[in-house]
Scaffold this motif. Sequence first.
Motif, short mmCIF file in Angstrom:
data_model
loop_
_atom_site.label_atom_id
_atom_site.label_comp_id
_atom_site.label_asym_id
_atom_site.label_seq_id
_atom_site.Cartn_x
_atom_site.Cartn_y
_atom_site.Cartn_z
N SER A 158 1.08 -1.20 0.18
CA SER A 158 -0.01 0.05 0.17
C SER A 158 0.96 1.11 -0.03
CB SER A 158 -1.02 -0.04 1.26
OG SER A 158 -0.18 0.14 2.37
N GLY A 159 0.44 2.35 -0.40
CA GLY A 159 0.94 3.71 -0.22
C GLY A 159 2.14 3.60 -1.24
N ALA A 160 3.38 4.21 -0.58
CA ALA A 160 4.73 4.19 -1.35
C ALA A 160 5.27 3.27 -1.62
CB ALA A 160 5.56 5.25 -0.73
N ASN A 161 4.69 1.78 -1.12
CA ASN A 161 5.42 0.55 -1.36
C ASN A 161 4.94 0.26 -3.07
OD1 ASN A 161 6.62 0.57 0.84
ND2 ASN A 161 5.53 -1.18 1.58
N GLY A 173 12.11 11.51 2.72
CA GLY A 173 11.13 11.20 1.78
C GLY A 173 11.40 10.50 0.69
N ARG A 174 12.66 10.47 0.84
CA ARG A 174 13.43 9.76 -0.66
C ARG A 174 13.36 8.30 -0.57
NH1 ARG A 174 15.84 6.31 1.62
NH2 ARG A 174 18.03 6.33 2.41
N GLN A 175 13.17 7.67 -1.63
CA GLN A 175 12.98 6.06 -1.55
C GLN A 175 13.78 5.34 -2.79
OE1 GLN A 175 9.02 5.02 -1.00
NE2 GLN A 175 8.96 3.39 -2.32
N TYR A 176 14.25 4.46 -2.68
CA TYR A 176 15.00 3.83 -3.76
C TYR A 176 14.66 2.14 -3.44
CZ TYR A 176 18.82 3.08 -0.46
OH TYR A 176 19.54 2.37 0.59
N GLY A 177 15.10 1.61 -4.91
CA GLY A 177 14.71 0.08 -4.72
C GLY A 177 15.15 -0.57 -6.13
N ASN A 182 13.37 -2.79 -1.41
CA ASN A 182 12.56 -1.31 -1.36
C ASN A 182 13.06 -0.72 0.01
OD1 ASN A 182 10.75 0.60 -2.94
ND2 ASN A 182 9.62 0.37 -0.74
N ASN A 183 13.90 0.67 -0.22
CA ASN A 183 13.94 1.32 1.04
C ASN A 183 13.58 2.76 1.03
OD1 ASN A 183 15.92 3.26 2.57
ND2 ASN A 183 17.13 1.56 2.89
N LYS A 184 12.75 3.24 2.27
CA LYS A 184 12.06 4.39 2.05
C LYS A 184 12.40 5.25 3.46
CE LYS A 184 7.89 2.52 3.44
NZ LYS A 184 6.35 2.08 3.48
N ASN A 185 12.64 6.41 3.37
CA ASN A 185 13.11 7.40 4.50
C ASN A 185 11.76 8.01 4.85
OD1 ASN A 185 15.86 6.77 4.90
ND2 ASN A 185 16.30 8.98 5.18
N LYS A 225 11.83 -4.57 7.92
CA LYS A 225 12.61 -3.92 9.13
C LYS A 225 12.74 -2.54 8.95
CE LYS A 225 15.11 -7.33 10.60
NZ LYS A 225 15.54 -7.56 12.22
N GLY A 226 12.15 -1.81 10.14
CA GLY A 226 12.34 -0.47 10.16
C GLY A 226 11.20 0.02 10.36
N PHE A 227 11.20 1.50 10.54
CA PHE A 227 9.95 2.44 10.72
C PHE A 227 9.18 2.29 9.70
CE2 PHE A 227 8.15 6.47 10.14
CZ PHE A 227 7.20 6.59 11.45
N ASN A 228 8.01 2.00 9.70
CA ASN A 228 6.72 2.15 8.67
C ASN A 228 7.24 1.40 7.60
OD1 ASN A 228 4.43 3.57 7.73
ND2 ASN A 228 5.46 4.82 6.30
N SER A 229 7.90 0.24 7.82
CA SER A 229 8.17 -0.83 6.84
C SER A 229 6.86 -1.56 6.17
CB SER A 229 9.15 -1.77 7.37
OG SER A 229 9.07 -2.62 8.28
#
Length: 355
Positions: free
Chosen positions: A146-149, A183-187, A204-207, A242-246
């Motif tokens: 969902s969302g930015a994923n 707010g950046r994201q990469y994958g 996928n990795n998002k800040n 793993k991690g915040f909002n993952s």
Amino acid sequence: MKAGTQVAIALGLLGASAAAQAQTNVTIYGIMDAAFVGERGGSAGHVNKITSGAGSASRLGFRGTEQLGDGLSAFFTLESGPRIDTGALDANNVLFNRQAFVGLKGKAGSVALGRQYTPWHQALAQVADPFGTGYAGTSKNLFPDSGANVRTSNTVTYSAPTVAGVTVDLAYSLGELAHSADGRQYGGAIGYANGPLNLRLAYNNKNAETLQPGGRTGRNTLLAANYDLKFVKLFAGFNVDKGFNSAPFGNANNPYGGVRPTASTDGRELLLGISAPIGAGTLMASVMHKDDRTAFNQDANAWGIGYLYALSKRSGVYAAYGHINNKNGAGYTVANNSESGSGNTGYNLGLRHTF
């Protein structure tokens, strides 16, 4: 002007127009999907409604290519999300909320800029999930799809040419905030498809948008596979969060009431599924498990089954059912392609037309 000159000019314009048409191709495409949806088990009680895009999100799109010569071409896609039940857009005041990008493709691969799908979502939808992330049996029920994923704006993507069945896709999304990392994201994803086997590993990795240097990161790593035996197709997916909002809940509005569940920041999801041609249609089924490794231990099990009956090459009717068993106060809901759901049981009866 002489008549002969006029004819020559007209023929020249017609020739130029024909050449332009031969070099340029624009296609209008879409999916129109509407269904009766029932939801049970949440604090909202029994919910019955007509929904747009339960199986496949309804969409209207435009895509085009232009041959530039020497193997180079330009391309674009603009894709909107109309709701068949109301006629409104999926996203308020955003016309092309699904996809909007332009790019170049050549012998070295393709580069695109704009709003696009993440490689992680594409691996889940195209390889791991027999439901293609739609219907009541969707992997969205337990996987954080969902969302930015799913898709991101301000994104640059690169897809390498396929070599011996191997594919490589990369994506980088700019957060466009005061601190460049926020707010950046990469994958990316690397895949292999040869004969009946299809494998893909995606990351996928998002800040988080914390407006603090470095932000807080969430990471998703997915191994997806399917194998076609002709009489049945086998699917599997294993994901690590793993991690915040993952791994945010699809429905974050505390759908069961009481103590609000806590989204996992350390978890695993496993999916096993099948699809099989039966009669004029396709049977789809899957089972899933969520392993929450935080102190809350909010695990869940889910299963789904569905059948898409083809009325023609472009039209079909479908029925699907999904159920979740939440543990220790977990808050997962039975979703569909366009909605997050309101309870632990859901079903769809729908009609889909593609063009």
